[in-house]
Design an enzyme around this catalytic site. Structure first.
Site, PDB file in Angstrom:
ATOM      1  N   ASP A 181      46.841   7.371  42.387  1.00  0.00           N
ATOM      2  CA  ASP A 181      46.162   8.635  42.141  1.00  0.00           C
ATOM      3  C   ASP A 181      46.058   8.880  40.640  1.00  0.00           C
ATOM      4  OD1 ASP A 181      45.457  11.566  42.577  1.00  0.00           O
ATOM      5  OD2 ASP A 181      45.897  10.948  44.621  1.00  0.00           O
ATOM      6  N   HIS A 236      45.975  16.095  40.393  1.00  0.00           N
ATOM      7  CA  HIS A 236      45.788  15.726  41.792  1.00  0.00           C
ATOM      8  C   HIS A 236      46.945  14.888  42.325  1.00  0.00           C
ATOM      9  CE1 HIS A 236      43.738  13.522  45.157  1.00  0.00           C
ATOM     10  NE2 HIS A 236      43.142  14.676  45.333  1.00  0.00           N
ATOM     11  N   SER A 542      42.369  14.686  50.857  1.00  0.00           N
ATOM     12  CA  SER A 542      43.378  14.216  49.900  1.00  0.00           C
ATOM     13  C   SER A 542      44.743  14.818  50.178  1.00  0.00           C
ATOM     14  CB  SER A 542      42.964  14.588  48.471  1.00  0.00           C
ATOM     15  OG  SER A 542      41.912  13.800  48.001  1.00  0.00           O
TER      16      SER A 542
END
Length: 909
Positions: A181, A236, A542
């Site tokens: 990520d 994220h 996600s």
């Protein structure tokens, strides 16, 4: 001819020899007035993706080159792979292919990634040893919707992960989870803090550097600058990791796992697929047990390199979990790689049962008013009060000619949701002098109002109940104000437990059942980098994927012998089908097997394989023009791992179906039928038994129906197992793939075209491509195959794809429709996906070369000047190459190649 198209309506998907494509369903959808067709239940929620008028250029400048030998993780010999690589480099040099090598792969993918101009693709495709070429897709991550106090408890309760922790004593201890990520903020106290490597974040690597952005117009920013520190500066990855296993103010699903942080994004922007594969290979080298990839590229086939690399990782012993995509609002067939891979766990999203909301207090009543901030509008202060409130109605002044019900000048405008955009309501109130704007929902619950641009006036959304209460106070004559606070409150979500509307729908373009299962992904509170506040609320598949990765860690801790593919089967067997609107069973191609249930998976003593059934298409033949529907029979193996004999009863439940336009499908109640070879079956302790299930489709042809349901297996010991199934009802090859573009306002753009690029040569400058101005139809024109005034004077084939195609070939013929001898193939591009919108276009450039077979080799030739045509041959998804009805063809108008200079053989092609 040149046609002018509205820039807002057409998304340019320039695709030079191999970029992903676009889909729209066949006209002729049934309506409620058609007794022969499906009865509409409701439209699948869709929203335009080009609302800001931006045109997206998807042309790749980089490519995957796949070679013939299997990668080492799937049994290929390292010596043979290395020999492949050396042979390719020699053959490419001999063929004159101009490229720059980016990455070399051998473990999960055999081949290279290369930077190369699209005009070289014909030569590259025909280079000896090349198995396939794939465009390098760029992938981005979502921005957080809001920041708030941390809370994961309601999401954990949805899957029983709280029970697994508190009652079963599971924590993920000893399990290594790779998070590929944006990195992880390992200094965050919820991960234990400290300097990298830490006890919790013990593995990792930064493949790109802070400044990297694959989509940047700055060439320097597109060059990775790797280092060993996987610190997250975007956010994220820290949020994803918190869902997997934070242990602090936020408690994740598996709070004692050990992390590997494989950073593939810079501080902002996008990454590319070859960097993902490099990270996957390192995670495998680091002996990670589970790999979570909350990244994906929608509309892709299962043979895309990130998906096949994920399959290879599973074969090598790593459980792979991937988000299925956030393109549900663009319709069906929108799942993406790597989640669409045959062996990965592709995860859909359901909405959290509760949301955190900021809190205001209505005066003089003292009533609590939870609110959300309208997108892109600055948050209200955390103290002080608004001006008195007036109710102004729905505020659709520009589009519907409303007059505000009251003058909001110097006051707070209370606006009703509905009938026009949030931005119009906000702007109308601000233009009338409102000092704050409050939009009340027209259905239960809170909402996130998008598309609003900050005008320096606070703008918030409140629930229907709060709006009604405020209106009652206003009508009662009170001077109503809102007092802002710094507090938050937990509110029940009206869509809690339902499929998130953004979550991508399957099926995979080869009609494999995807997604596999679902987890909470809508409105999830988790960790965030300390530099950005420490905690945030994000929504997306996600957020759903790491919940499943954490659940897999708990189950692997409980039973280290669970195999990589067995884990997916276990989670599917024990998942709970989710409902639509609290009444109907949600589409299987929207939810897979349903919401995971960790305690049920932990306690399961019954299993069934296969754990999902992909039915394919139901029409297998036509007799006198009438369709012949063929039932599909599958043998289920039911295993009993308990210490006593169990008798199982077979059952069946249908789920909702969709039909019609791919981009805007309609929900319907369509029943398939299930017949069993035995209604019950007794299985001894430690044994297994087989039972056949035959699924008979609803029997509708021509409506593009995707249908599904669940086989239910109930044991007399209380065990409950289900198997999802899904298929296409009708003849799948009836879907047209290459069609004109219908803009929906009466304008039809009659592509395909043979065209030239008329502006914006630098494809990397994403904002400069406007298909209305970039391409003009150029039949009968002459091309020099040179760069003229900074633009490539090459012929482009521009096409619109209504559906994925399994193979796409461009052939060369002369100006009289005759084949150019043995040299005919301009490009064979393999499978193409569909693009995001119904108005997308793809552009394929021809470099003036063609190829022919010579023994076991393919020879490339530069054709002489003269008159030519290009022909498209597209094999429909799952088509039979030997059946001409499964191919779509188009032949361009005649055009002329006339290179400058002497001795080019003009007219002798």
């Amino acid at each position: 001819m040149r046609i002018t198209m509205r820039r807002r309506a057409v998304v340019g998907a320039l695709a030079a020899f191999g970029i992903a494509a676009t889909t729209v369903a066949v006209p002729g959808v049934a309506t409620a007035d058609d007794p022969q067709g499906p009865e509409p239940l409701a439209p699948v929620h869709t929203t335009p993706t080009d609302g800001d008028g931006a045109v997206v250029n998807e042309t790749p400048g980089a490519w995957f080159v796949e070679l013939e030998t299997r990668p080492t993780a799937q049994g290929g010999k390292r010596a043979a792979v290395r020999s492949d690589h050396a042979a390719f480099r020699r053959a490419a040099r001999d063929s004159g292919v101009e490229y720059t090598e980016r990455e070399e792969f051998d473990a999960l993918f055999n081949g290279f990634s290369v930077d190369m101009d699209s005009s070289q693709l014909g030569k590259l495709q025909r280079t000896e040893g090349v198995k396939a070429i794939y465009p390098m897709v760029q992938l981005s991550v979502p921005e957080p919707q809001s920041t708030s106090s941390p809370e994961m408890a309601t999401a954990l309760a949805m899957t029983g992960s709280d029970v697994a922790q508190n009652e079963l004593g599971l924590s993920g201890d000893g399990i290594k989870v790779a998070v590929m990520d944006t990195g992880i903020d390992y200094e965050h106290p919820d991960f234990g803090g400290g300097e990298y490597p830490t006890e919790r974040v013990a593995y990792g690597y930064d493949f790109v550097g802070d400044a990297y952005d694959a989509g940047s117009p700055d060439p320097a920013a597109r060059v990775p600058q790797p280092d060993s520190d996987p610190m997250d500066c975007q956010g994220h990855g820290t949020h994803v990791a918190g869902i997997v296993g934070a242990d602090g103010e936020v408690v994740g699903v598996a709070p004692e796992v050990t992390f590997g942080a494989y950073r593939v994004f810079g501080c902002e922007g996008s990454t590319e697929a070859d960097i993902m594969i490099a990270a996957m290979e390192m995670a495998l080298e680091d002996d990670m047990d589970i790999l979570n990839m909350s990244i994906g590229s929608s509309y892709t086939w299962p043979d895309y390199p990130t998906a096949t690399a994920a399959d290879a990782a599973v074969d090598a012993g790593m459980i792979v979990v991937a988000s299925i995509g956030n393109s549900g609002r663009t319709g069906v067939y929108s799942t993406g790689a790597p989640g669409v891979g045959a062996k990965s766990i592709g995860v859909a999203s359901v909405d959290n049962t509760n949301n955190d909301a900021a809190l205001a207090i209505a005066e003089p009543s003292g009533t609590e008013v939870p609110y959300t901030v309208l997108a892109d509008v600055a948050a209200p202060p955390t103290s002080g009060s608004t001006d008195p409130m007036v109710h102004v109605g729905r505020g659709c002044v520009d589009t519907l000619g409303d007059e505000l019900l009251a003058d909001p000048a110097g006051m707070t405008a209370l606006v009703d949701r509905g009938d026009c955009a949030f931005a119009e309501k906000y702007d109308s109130a601000v233009a009338a002098g409102a000092t704050a704007v409050v939009i009340a929902n027209n259905i239960p619950g809170l909402f996130n109002g998008g598309g609003v641009v900050d005008a320096g006036v606070p703008g918030v959304g409140i629930s229907l109940a709060s709006g009604d209460a405020l209106k009652a106070e206003i009508e009662g004559g009170a001077d109503v104000t809102l007092t802002w606070t710094d507090e938050t409150t937990s509110v029940v979500s009206p869509t809690g437990g339902e499929k998130s509307d953004f979550s991508s729908y399957g099926l995979s373009p080869d009609l494999t059942l995807k997604p596999d299962l679902a987890a909470p992904g809508g409105n999830i509170h988790s960790t965030y980098p300390l530099a950005k506040g420490g905690y945030a609320t994000l929504s997306g598949t996600s957020m759903a994927a790491p919940h499943v990765a954490g659940a897999a860690a708990l189950l692997l801790e409980a039973d280290p012998e669970i195999g990589t593919t067995e884990m997916r089967d276990l989670l599917q067997n024990t998942a709970d089908p989710i409902l639509y609107a609290g009444t109907y069973v949600e589409t299987v191609h929207g939810q897979g097997a349903g919401l995971i249930d960790v305690p049920a998976a932990y306690a399961a003593t019954t299993s069934v394989t296969p754990a999902k059934i992909s039915l394919g298409e139901s029409v297998v033949d036509r007799v006198d023009g009438e369709p012949v529907f063929e039932p599909v029979t599958t043998t289920l193996t039911v295993s009993n791992d308990s210490d006593a004999e169990v008798t199982y009863t077979m059952g069946h439940t249908t789920a909702l179906a969709t039909y019609g336009d791919t981009f805007a499908p309609t929900l319907s109640i369509l029943d398939a039928t299930a017949e069993f070879s035995a209604d019950t079956v007794s299985v001894p302790a430690g044994g297994s038994a087989e039972v056949d299930v035959t699924i008979i489709s609803p029997g509708l042809d021509g409506y593009q129906v995707l249908y599904g349901g669940f086989v239910e297996i109930t044991g007399d010991d209380g065990s409950e197992i289900s198997v999802p199934y899904a298929g296409f009802d009708g003849d799948y090859q009836d879907i047209e793939a290459i069609t004109p573009i219908d803009l929906g306002d009466g304008t039809v753009v009659d592509v395909p075209w043979i065209t030239r690029l008329t502006q914006c040569a630098e494809f990397v400058e994403l904002d400069c491509i406007d298909p209305a101005g970039s391409f003009s139809e150029a039949g009968g024109e002459t091309f020099s195959l040179q760069w003229v005034d900074g633009l490539p004077d090459y012929p482009y084939v521009v096409a619109h794809f209504d559906h994925q195609v399994e193979d796409f070939e461009i052939s060369v013929i002369d100006g009289k429709g005759r084949s150019k001898g043995a040299f005919t193939v301009a490009a064979d591009l393999g499978s193409l996906g569909r693009s995001e919108t119904a108005a997308g276009i793809q552009a394929f450039v021809w470099d003036g070369t063609a190829t022919k077979k010579k023994g076991n080799r393919e020879v490339t030739k530069t054709l002489k000047d003269g008159d030519y045509q290009l022909r498209i041959d597209a094999l429909k998804a799952n088509g039979d190459r030997a059946n001409p009805d499964h191919w779509e063809t188009w032949t361009s108008p005649v055009f002329t190649i006339d290179r400058p200079g002497k001795g080019n053989g003009k007219g002798k092609g």
